[in-house]
Design a protein around this motif. Sequence first.
Motif, short mmCIF file in Angstrom:
data_model
loop_
_atom_site.label_atom_id
_atom_site.label_comp_id
_atom_site.label_asym_id
_atom_site.label_seq_id
_atom_site.Cartn_x
_atom_site.Cartn_y
_atom_site.Cartn_z
N GLU A 212 103.68 -89.16 -128.69
CA GLU A 212 102.51 -88.44 -129.23
C GLU A 212 101.95 -87.43 -128.25
N SER A 213 102.35 -87.49 -126.98
CA SER A 213 101.85 -86.50 -126.01
C SER A 213 102.85 -86.33 -124.87
N GLY A 214 102.61 -85.29 -124.06
CA GLY A 214 103.51 -85.03 -122.93
C GLY A 214 102.68 -84.49 -121.77
N PRO A 331 99.22 -79.80 -120.93
CA PRO A 331 99.67 -81.05 -121.58
C PRO A 331 99.91 -80.81 -123.07
N THR A 332 100.81 -81.62 -123.63
CA THR A 332 101.17 -81.48 -125.05
C THR A 332 100.55 -82.60 -125.87
N HIS A 333 100.03 -82.23 -127.04
CA HIS A 333 99.59 -83.24 -128.01
C HIS A 333 100.34 -82.92 -129.29
N PHE A 334 101.37 -83.73 -129.57
CA PHE A 334 102.26 -83.42 -130.69
C PHE A 334 101.51 -83.48 -132.02
N ILE A 356 103.87 -93.40 -127.33
CA ILE A 356 104.17 -93.22 -125.91
C ILE A 356 103.89 -91.78 -125.50
N THR A 357 103.61 -91.59 -124.20
CA THR A 357 103.45 -90.25 -123.61
C THR A 357 104.71 -89.92 -122.83
N SER A 358 105.18 -88.70 -122.96
CA SER A 358 106.37 -88.29 -122.20
C SER A 358 105.98 -87.90 -120.79
N GLY A 359 106.66 -88.50 -119.82
CA GLY A 359 106.45 -88.09 -118.43
C GLY A 359 107.19 -86.80 -118.12
N ALA A 360 108.32 -86.61 -118.78
CA ALA A 360 109.15 -85.42 -118.54
C ALA A 360 108.71 -84.29 -119.47
N GLY A 361 109.11 -83.08 -119.09
CA GLY A 361 108.90 -81.93 -119.97
C GLY A 361 110.06 -81.84 -120.95
N HIS A 362 109.81 -81.27 -122.11
CA HIS A 362 110.86 -81.13 -123.13
C HIS A 362 110.64 -79.83 -123.90
#
Length: 416
Positions: A212-214, A331-334, A356-362
Amino acid sequence: MSRALSNLQIDSGRLWGMIHETAQFGATPKGGVRRLTLSLEDKLVRNWFRSACEAAGLEVQIDALGSMFAVRRGRDMNKPPVGLGSHLDTQPSGGKFDGVLGTLAALEVVRTLNDAGIETDAPLCIVNWTNEEGSRFAPAMMASAAYVGDFSTGDILSRKDAEGLTVGEALQAIGYRGDTPVGAQRLGTFVELHIEQGPILEAEQKTIGVVESGQGVLWYDGKITGFESHAGSTPMRLRRDALATLSEIVLAVEYIAKKHGPNAVGTVGEAVIAKPSRNVIPGEIAFTMDCRSVDEATMDALDGDLRAAAAEIAARRKVEVRLELIWRKAPTHFDPKIVEAVENAAELLGYSHRRITSGAGHDACNLNTKIPSAMVFVPCKDGVSHNELEDATQADCAAGANVLMHTVLALAGVAS
Ligand code: GLV
Ligand code: MN
Ligand code: MN
Protein backbone atom coordinates in the motif's frame (compact mmCIF):
# COMPACT_ATOMS: atom_id res chain seq x y z
CA MET A 1 -17.08 -14.34 -11.74
CA SER A 2 -17.67 -17.87 -13.05
CA ARG A 3 -16.27 -20.81 -11.09
CA ALA A 4 -14.02 -21.81 -14.01
CA LEU A 5 -12.51 -18.33 -14.13
CA SER A 6 -11.95 -18.04 -10.39
CA ASN A 7 -10.12 -21.40 -10.50
CA LEU A 8 -7.79 -20.26 -13.28
CA GLN A 9 -4.12 -20.70 -12.30
CA ILE A 10 -0.89 -19.89 -14.08
CA ASP A 11 1.51 -22.71 -15.05
CA SER A 12 3.94 -22.70 -12.14
CA GLY A 13 6.51 -24.97 -13.86
CA ARG A 14 6.53 -22.82 -17.00
CA LEU A 15 7.11 -19.63 -14.96
CA TRP A 16 9.87 -21.31 -12.95
CA GLY A 17 11.47 -22.53 -16.17
CA MET A 18 11.49 -19.00 -17.65
CA ILE A 19 13.07 -17.54 -14.50
CA HIS A 20 15.90 -20.07 -14.70
CA GLU A 21 16.29 -19.85 -18.47
CA THR A 22 16.75 -16.07 -18.42
CA ALA A 23 19.09 -16.31 -15.39
CA GLN A 24 21.66 -17.69 -17.87
CA PHE A 25 22.04 -14.18 -19.34
CA GLY A 26 24.69 -12.86 -16.96
CA ALA A 27 24.79 -15.88 -14.64
CA THR A 28 27.29 -15.59 -11.75
CA PRO A 29 29.12 -18.46 -10.01
CA LYS A 30 26.96 -18.39 -6.85
CA GLY A 31 23.67 -18.69 -8.77
CA GLY A 32 23.00 -14.97 -9.13
CA VAL A 33 22.91 -12.63 -12.10
CA ARG A 34 25.05 -9.69 -13.24
CA ARG A 35 23.01 -7.94 -15.93
CA LEU A 36 23.66 -4.23 -15.77
CA THR A 37 21.19 -2.14 -17.68
CA LEU A 38 21.95 -1.74 -21.43
CA SER A 39 24.87 -4.19 -21.25
CA LEU A 40 25.38 -7.10 -23.66
CA GLU A 41 23.63 -9.42 -21.19
CA ASP A 42 20.69 -6.99 -21.03
CA LYS A 43 20.54 -7.02 -24.83
CA LEU A 44 20.42 -10.83 -24.83
CA VAL A 45 17.62 -11.04 -22.27
CA ARG A 46 15.70 -8.31 -24.11
CA ASN A 47 16.00 -10.26 -27.37
CA TRP A 48 14.76 -13.39 -25.59
CA PHE A 49 11.88 -11.46 -24.05
CA ARG A 50 10.87 -9.81 -27.32
CA SER A 51 10.77 -13.19 -29.11
CA ALA A 52 8.78 -14.76 -26.27
CA CYS A 53 6.26 -11.89 -26.31
CA GLU A 54 5.88 -12.11 -30.08
CA ALA A 55 5.43 -15.87 -29.87
CA ALA A 56 2.59 -15.19 -27.39
CA GLY A 57 0.93 -12.97 -30.02
CA LEU A 58 1.86 -9.62 -28.48
CA GLU A 59 2.80 -6.51 -30.41
CA VAL A 60 6.08 -5.16 -29.06
CA GLN A 61 7.08 -1.50 -29.13
CA ILE A 62 10.27 0.05 -27.80
CA ASP A 63 10.33 3.63 -26.58
CA ALA A 64 13.15 6.17 -26.93
CA LEU A 65 14.58 5.08 -23.57
CA GLY A 66 14.48 1.38 -24.44
CA SER A 67 11.48 0.43 -22.28
CA MET A 68 9.63 -2.46 -23.90
CA PHE A 69 5.82 -2.51 -24.20
CA ALA A 70 4.10 -5.72 -25.34
CA VAL A 71 0.39 -5.29 -25.99
CA ARG A 72 -2.25 -8.04 -25.93
CA ARG A 73 -5.35 -6.86 -27.71
CA GLY A 74 -8.59 -6.50 -25.77
CA ARG A 75 -12.13 -6.52 -27.06
CA ASP A 76 -12.34 -2.74 -26.65
CA MET A 77 -9.17 -1.18 -28.01
CA ASN A 78 -10.42 2.29 -27.07
CA LYS A 79 -9.83 1.42 -23.44
CA PRO A 80 -6.34 2.13 -22.09
CA PRO A 81 -4.43 -1.08 -21.40
CA VAL A 82 -3.90 -2.53 -17.94
CA GLY A 83 -0.13 -2.48 -17.45
CA LEU A 84 1.79 -5.28 -15.75
CA GLY A 85 5.51 -5.93 -15.56
CA SER A 86 8.74 -4.88 -13.90
CA HIS A 87 12.41 -4.91 -15.02
CA LEU A 88 15.02 -7.34 -16.37
CA ASP A 89 18.18 -5.44 -15.39
CA THR A 90 20.00 -6.46 -12.20
CA GLN A 91 22.49 -5.18 -9.67
CA PRO A 92 26.21 -5.87 -10.38
CA SER A 93 25.92 -8.82 -8.02
CA GLY A 94 22.19 -9.43 -8.06
CA GLY A 95 19.75 -12.28 -7.85
CA LYS A 96 17.47 -13.96 -10.37
CA PHE A 97 14.15 -12.77 -8.95
CA ASP A 98 14.40 -8.98 -8.40
CA GLY A 99 12.43 -7.51 -11.32
CA VAL A 100 12.60 -10.72 -13.32
CA LEU A 101 9.73 -12.34 -11.42
CA GLY A 102 7.34 -9.47 -12.16
CA THR A 103 8.28 -9.26 -15.83
CA LEU A 104 8.14 -12.98 -16.56
CA ALA A 105 5.03 -13.52 -14.42
CA ALA A 106 3.34 -10.90 -16.63
CA LEU A 107 4.27 -12.98 -19.68
CA GLU A 108 3.06 -16.14 -17.91
CA VAL A 109 -0.29 -14.43 -17.22
CA VAL A 110 -0.68 -13.75 -20.94
CA ARG A 111 0.31 -17.32 -21.87
CA THR A 112 -2.26 -18.65 -19.38
CA LEU A 113 -5.01 -16.42 -20.77
CA ASN A 114 -4.06 -17.47 -24.31
CA ASP A 115 -4.22 -21.16 -23.41
CA ALA A 116 -7.59 -20.70 -21.71
CA GLY A 117 -8.91 -18.67 -24.66
CA ILE A 118 -9.79 -15.73 -22.41
CA GLU A 119 -10.20 -12.33 -23.99
CA THR A 120 -10.14 -9.27 -21.75
CA ASP A 121 -12.25 -6.22 -22.33
CA ALA A 122 -9.41 -3.70 -22.01
CA PRO A 123 -6.08 -4.61 -23.63
CA LEU A 124 -3.12 -5.68 -21.48
CA CYS A 125 0.37 -4.24 -21.79
CA ILE A 126 3.45 -5.98 -20.39
CA VAL A 127 6.30 -3.59 -19.63
CA ASN A 128 10.02 -4.15 -19.16
CA TRP A 129 11.26 -0.80 -17.80
CA THR A 130 14.81 0.29 -18.65
CA ASN A 131 17.29 0.80 -15.79
CA GLU A 132 15.23 0.14 -12.70
CA GLU A 133 18.33 -0.62 -10.66
CA GLY A 134 20.25 2.62 -11.09
CA SER A 135 23.61 1.04 -10.44
CA ARG A 136 25.07 1.89 -13.86
CA PHE A 137 23.20 5.15 -14.55
CA ALA A 138 21.55 7.32 -11.86
CA PRO A 139 18.85 7.69 -10.86
CA ALA A 140 17.17 4.32 -10.41
CA MET A 141 13.83 3.83 -12.22
CA MET A 142 14.73 6.60 -14.65
CA ALA A 143 12.66 5.33 -17.60
CA SER A 144 9.39 5.08 -15.66
CA ALA A 145 10.10 8.51 -14.14
CA ALA A 146 10.53 9.95 -17.65
CA TYR A 147 7.37 8.09 -18.73
CA VAL A 148 5.32 10.06 -16.17
CA GLY A 149 7.13 13.31 -17.05
CA ASP A 150 9.45 13.70 -14.05
CA PHE A 151 12.46 13.98 -16.38
CA SER A 152 12.74 14.88 -20.06
CA THR A 153 13.87 12.16 -22.47
CA GLY A 154 16.88 14.31 -23.46
CA ASP A 155 17.97 14.66 -19.84
CA ILE A 156 17.90 10.89 -19.29
CA LEU A 157 19.62 10.15 -22.62
CA SER A 158 22.54 12.33 -21.52
CA ARG A 159 23.13 10.63 -18.14
CA LYS A 160 26.58 9.01 -18.00
CA ASP A 161 27.94 5.82 -16.48
CA ALA A 162 31.30 5.61 -14.67
CA GLU A 163 33.09 5.21 -18.04
CA GLY A 164 31.48 8.37 -19.44
CA LEU A 165 29.15 6.51 -21.82
CA THR A 166 25.69 8.10 -22.05
CA VAL A 167 22.35 6.30 -21.83
CA GLY A 168 21.78 7.31 -25.48
CA GLU A 169 25.06 5.74 -26.59
CA ALA A 170 24.44 2.59 -24.55
CA LEU A 171 20.94 2.21 -26.04
CA GLN A 172 22.35 2.66 -29.55
CA ALA A 173 25.09 0.10 -28.87
CA ILE A 174 22.60 -2.65 -27.99
CA GLY A 175 20.03 -1.64 -30.63
CA TYR A 176 17.28 -0.67 -28.17
CA ARG A 177 16.80 3.03 -28.87
CA GLY A 178 13.21 2.71 -30.03
CA ASP A 179 11.06 5.16 -31.88
CA THR A 180 7.96 5.27 -29.64
CA PRO A 181 8.06 8.63 -27.83
CA VAL A 182 8.43 8.25 -24.06
CA GLY A 183 4.98 8.38 -22.46
CA ALA A 184 3.16 7.69 -25.74
CA GLN A 185 2.16 4.10 -24.89
CA ARG A 186 -1.09 4.48 -22.95
CA LEU A 187 -1.60 2.68 -19.62
CA GLY A 188 -4.84 2.94 -17.63
CA THR A 189 -3.53 1.19 -14.49
CA PHE A 190 -0.32 -0.60 -13.54
CA VAL A 191 0.33 -3.66 -11.33
CA GLU A 192 3.82 -4.93 -10.48
CA LEU A 193 4.65 -8.26 -8.85
CA HIS A 194 7.97 -8.37 -6.97
CA ILE A 195 9.77 -10.28 -4.26
CA GLU A 196 9.50 -8.41 -0.95
CA GLN A 197 13.29 -7.92 -0.60
CA GLY A 198 12.77 -7.78 3.16
CA PRO A 199 12.00 -10.18 6.03
CA ILE A 200 8.37 -9.46 6.99
CA LEU A 201 6.29 -11.91 4.92
CA GLU A 202 8.61 -14.83 5.64
CA ALA A 203 8.68 -14.09 9.38
CA GLU A 204 4.89 -13.85 9.53
CA GLN A 205 4.38 -16.81 7.19
CA LYS A 206 2.23 -14.78 4.82
CA THR A 207 2.24 -15.68 1.13
CA ILE A 208 1.16 -12.32 -0.31
CA GLY A 209 2.08 -8.75 0.53
CA VAL A 210 -0.56 -6.26 -0.56
CA VAL A 211 1.67 -3.22 -1.04
CA GLU A 212 0.00 0.00 0.00
CA SER A 213 3.00 2.35 0.27
CA GLY A 214 6.67 2.74 -0.60
CA GLN A 215 9.57 4.59 0.98
CA GLY A 216 10.78 7.93 -0.34
CA VAL A 217 14.41 8.08 -1.43
CA LEU A 218 17.28 10.56 -1.04
CA TRP A 219 20.38 9.93 -3.16
CA TYR A 220 23.55 11.99 -2.67
CA ASP A 221 26.89 12.18 -4.47
CA GLY A 222 29.60 13.11 -2.00
CA LYS A 223 33.19 14.26 -2.36
CA ILE A 224 35.80 14.68 0.36
CA THR A 225 38.91 16.71 -0.34
CA GLY A 226 41.66 16.45 2.24
CA PHE A 227 45.38 16.41 1.56
CA GLU A 228 47.61 13.61 0.27
CA SER A 229 50.82 13.21 2.18
CA HIS A 230 53.36 10.67 3.36
CA ALA A 231 51.96 7.90 5.55
CA GLY A 232 55.22 7.51 7.43
CA SER A 233 56.40 11.04 8.03
CA THR A 234 53.19 13.06 8.53
CA PRO A 235 52.37 13.36 12.25
CA MET A 236 48.84 12.33 13.16
CA ARG A 237 47.91 15.85 14.33
CA LEU A 238 48.79 17.36 10.92
CA ARG A 239 46.77 15.00 8.74
CA ARG A 240 43.75 15.88 6.61
CA ASP A 241 42.72 12.32 5.87
CA ALA A 242 39.78 11.88 3.47
CA LEU A 243 39.23 8.21 4.35
CA ALA A 244 39.22 8.82 8.11
CA THR A 245 36.67 11.58 7.40
CA LEU A 246 34.52 9.19 5.39
CA SER A 247 34.66 6.67 8.23
CA GLU A 248 33.10 9.26 10.54
CA ILE A 249 30.48 10.12 7.91
CA VAL A 250 29.52 6.45 7.49
CA LEU A 251 28.99 6.12 11.24
CA ALA A 252 27.04 9.39 11.28
CA VAL A 253 24.70 8.06 8.55
CA GLU A 254 24.13 4.93 10.59
CA TYR A 255 23.55 6.90 13.80
CA ILE A 256 21.16 9.39 12.16
CA ALA A 257 19.10 6.67 10.43
CA LYS A 258 18.77 4.80 13.73
CA LYS A 259 17.86 8.02 15.55
CA HIS A 260 14.97 8.58 13.10
CA GLY A 261 14.00 4.88 13.11
CA PRO A 262 12.25 2.57 12.85
CA ASN A 263 11.01 4.26 9.66
CA ALA A 264 14.38 5.37 8.30
CA VAL A 265 17.40 3.71 6.72
CA GLY A 266 20.75 5.10 5.54
CA THR A 267 23.62 3.55 3.57
CA VAL A 268 26.98 4.57 2.13
CA GLY A 269 27.17 2.08 -0.75
CA GLU A 270 30.08 3.32 -2.85
CA ALA A 271 33.43 4.88 -1.98
CA VAL A 272 36.38 5.39 -4.31
CA ILE A 273 39.77 6.67 -3.20
CA ALA A 274 41.08 8.84 -6.05
CA LYS A 275 44.71 7.68 -5.99
CA PRO A 276 44.95 4.78 -3.57
CA SER A 277 48.36 3.81 -2.28
CA ARG A 278 49.37 1.94 0.84
CA ASN A 279 51.77 4.64 2.02
CA VAL A 280 49.82 7.76 1.04
CA ILE A 281 47.23 9.37 3.32
CA PRO A 282 44.06 9.46 1.13
CA GLY A 283 43.45 12.99 -0.11
CA GLU A 284 40.33 12.62 -2.19
CA ILE A 285 37.33 10.28 -2.01
CA ALA A 286 34.06 10.12 -3.95
CA PHE A 287 31.16 8.38 -2.21
CA THR A 288 27.39 7.90 -2.44
CA MET A 289 24.62 7.95 0.16
CA ASP A 290 21.15 6.39 0.00
CA CYS A 291 18.64 7.36 2.72
CA ARG A 292 14.97 6.41 2.82
CA SER A 293 11.78 6.81 4.79
CA VAL A 294 8.07 6.41 4.14
CA ASP A 295 7.49 9.71 5.91
CA GLU A 296 8.22 13.01 4.13
CA ALA A 297 8.95 14.90 7.38
CA THR A 298 11.46 12.21 8.39
CA MET A 299 13.13 12.61 4.99
CA ASP A 300 13.54 16.35 5.69
CA ALA A 301 14.95 15.58 9.13
CA LEU A 302 17.40 13.02 7.67
CA ASP A 303 18.55 15.54 5.08
CA GLY A 304 19.07 18.28 7.69
CA ASP A 305 20.93 16.04 10.14
CA LEU A 306 23.17 14.54 7.45
CA ARG A 307 24.21 17.94 6.18
CA ALA A 308 24.87 19.22 9.72
CA ALA A 309 26.94 16.14 10.57
CA ALA A 310 28.98 16.41 7.36
CA ALA A 311 29.67 20.11 8.01
CA GLU A 312 30.74 19.49 11.61
CA ILE A 313 33.06 16.60 10.66
CA ALA A 314 34.57 18.61 7.79
CA ALA A 315 35.27 21.68 9.97
CA ARG A 316 36.82 19.64 12.78
CA ARG A 317 39.05 17.68 10.38
CA LYS A 318 39.89 20.70 8.20
CA VAL A 319 38.79 18.98 4.99
CA GLU A 320 36.17 19.89 2.43
CA VAL A 321 33.01 17.72 2.26
CA ARG A 322 30.63 18.35 -0.63
CA LEU A 323 27.20 16.67 -0.56
CA GLU A 324 25.00 16.96 -3.62
CA LEU A 325 21.42 15.72 -3.48
CA ILE A 326 21.10 14.17 -6.96
CA TRP A 327 17.67 12.57 -6.52
CA ARG A 328 14.71 12.96 -4.21
CA LYS A 329 11.72 10.68 -4.65
CA ALA A 330 8.67 11.30 -2.49
CA PRO A 331 7.09 8.41 -0.54
CA THR A 332 4.43 6.48 -2.46
CA HIS A 333 0.85 5.86 -1.40
CA PHE A 334 -0.61 3.43 -3.91
CA ASP A 335 -4.08 3.91 -5.33
CA PRO A 336 -6.61 2.52 -2.80
CA LYS A 337 -8.78 0.95 -5.53
CA ILE A 338 -5.89 -0.96 -7.08
CA VAL A 339 -4.60 -1.98 -3.65
CA GLU A 340 -8.07 -3.31 -2.92
CA ALA A 341 -8.11 -5.22 -6.21
CA VAL A 342 -4.84 -6.93 -5.19
CA GLU A 343 -6.27 -7.75 -1.77
CA ASN A 344 -9.48 -9.13 -3.29
CA ALA A 345 -7.47 -11.35 -5.65
CA ALA A 346 -5.40 -12.74 -2.76
CA GLU A 347 -8.61 -13.38 -0.82
CA LEU A 348 -10.34 -15.01 -3.81
CA LEU A 349 -7.42 -17.40 -4.24
CA GLY A 350 -7.25 -18.20 -0.53
CA TYR A 351 -3.69 -17.00 0.08
CA SER A 352 -2.67 -15.62 3.46
CA HIS A 353 -1.89 -11.92 3.05
CA ARG A 354 -1.12 -8.65 4.83
CA ARG A 355 -0.76 -5.02 3.87
CA ILE A 356 2.87 -3.93 3.60
CA THR A 357 5.18 -0.97 2.83
CA SER A 358 7.89 -1.41 0.22
CA GLY A 359 11.39 -0.70 1.46
CA ALA A 360 12.75 -0.74 -2.08
CA GLY A 361 11.93 1.62 -4.91
CA HIS A 362 9.93 0.29 -7.86
CA ASP A 363 8.75 1.53 -11.24
CA ALA A 364 5.18 1.19 -9.94
CA CYS A 365 6.01 3.97 -7.43
CA ASN A 366 6.78 6.32 -10.33
CA LEU A 367 3.77 5.18 -12.35
CA ASN A 368 1.45 5.81 -9.41
CA THR A 369 2.03 9.58 -9.60
CA LYS A 370 -0.01 9.62 -12.84
CA ILE A 371 -1.58 6.19 -13.26
CA PRO A 372 -3.47 4.27 -10.54
CA SER A 373 -1.01 1.54 -9.50
CA ALA A 374 -0.26 -1.06 -6.85
CA MET A 375 2.06 -3.98 -6.19
CA VAL A 376 2.00 -7.62 -5.12
CA PHE A 377 4.84 -8.95 -2.95
CA VAL A 378 5.89 -12.54 -2.29
CA PRO A 379 8.40 -13.66 0.35
CA CYS A 380 12.09 -14.14 -0.39
CA LYS A 381 14.47 -16.30 1.60
CA ASP A 382 15.76 -14.59 4.76
CA GLY A 383 14.62 -11.28 3.27
CA VAL A 384 17.84 -11.18 1.22
CA SER A 385 17.97 -9.25 -2.06
CA HIS A 386 20.57 -7.31 -4.10
CA ASN A 387 22.72 -10.37 -3.50
CA GLU A 388 23.54 -13.44 -5.60
CA LEU A 389 22.00 -15.59 -2.88
CA GLU A 390 18.53 -14.02 -3.34
CA ASP A 391 15.99 -16.86 -3.39
CA ALA A 392 12.24 -17.51 -3.46
CA THR A 393 10.13 -20.67 -3.70
CA GLN A 394 8.39 -21.87 -6.84
CA ALA A 395 5.10 -22.01 -4.91
CA ASP A 396 5.36 -18.40 -3.72
CA CYS A 397 6.32 -17.14 -7.19
CA ALA A 398 3.30 -18.96 -8.62
CA ALA A 399 1.03 -17.53 -5.90
CA GLY A 400 2.21 -14.03 -6.72
CA ALA A 401 1.64 -14.60 -10.44
CA ASN A 402 -1.87 -15.90 -9.73
CA VAL A 403 -2.68 -12.81 -7.67
CA LEU A 404 -1.25 -10.67 -10.47
CA MET A 405 -3.42 -12.46 -13.03
CA HIS A 406 -6.65 -12.16 -11.05
CA THR A 407 -5.97 -8.51 -10.21
CA VAL A 408 -5.40 -7.78 -13.88
CA LEU A 409 -8.55 -9.69 -14.90
CA ALA A 410 -10.59 -7.66 -12.41
CA LEU A 411 -9.13 -4.40 -13.72
CA ALA A 412 -9.38 -5.25 -17.44
CA GLY A 413 -12.72 -7.06 -17.29
CA VAL A 414 -13.34 -10.33 -19.06
CA ALA A 415 -15.05 -10.11 -22.44
CA SER A 416 -18.15 -12.29 -22.46
C1 GLV B 1 15.95 -0.41 -6.39
O1 GLV B 1 16.30 -1.57 -6.50
C2 GLV B 1 16.12 0.32 -5.17
O2 GLV B 1 17.22 0.86 -4.95
O3 GLV B 1 15.20 0.31 -4.32
MN1 MN C 1 13.39 -4.54 -8.52
MN1 MN D 1 16.72 -4.07 -7.25
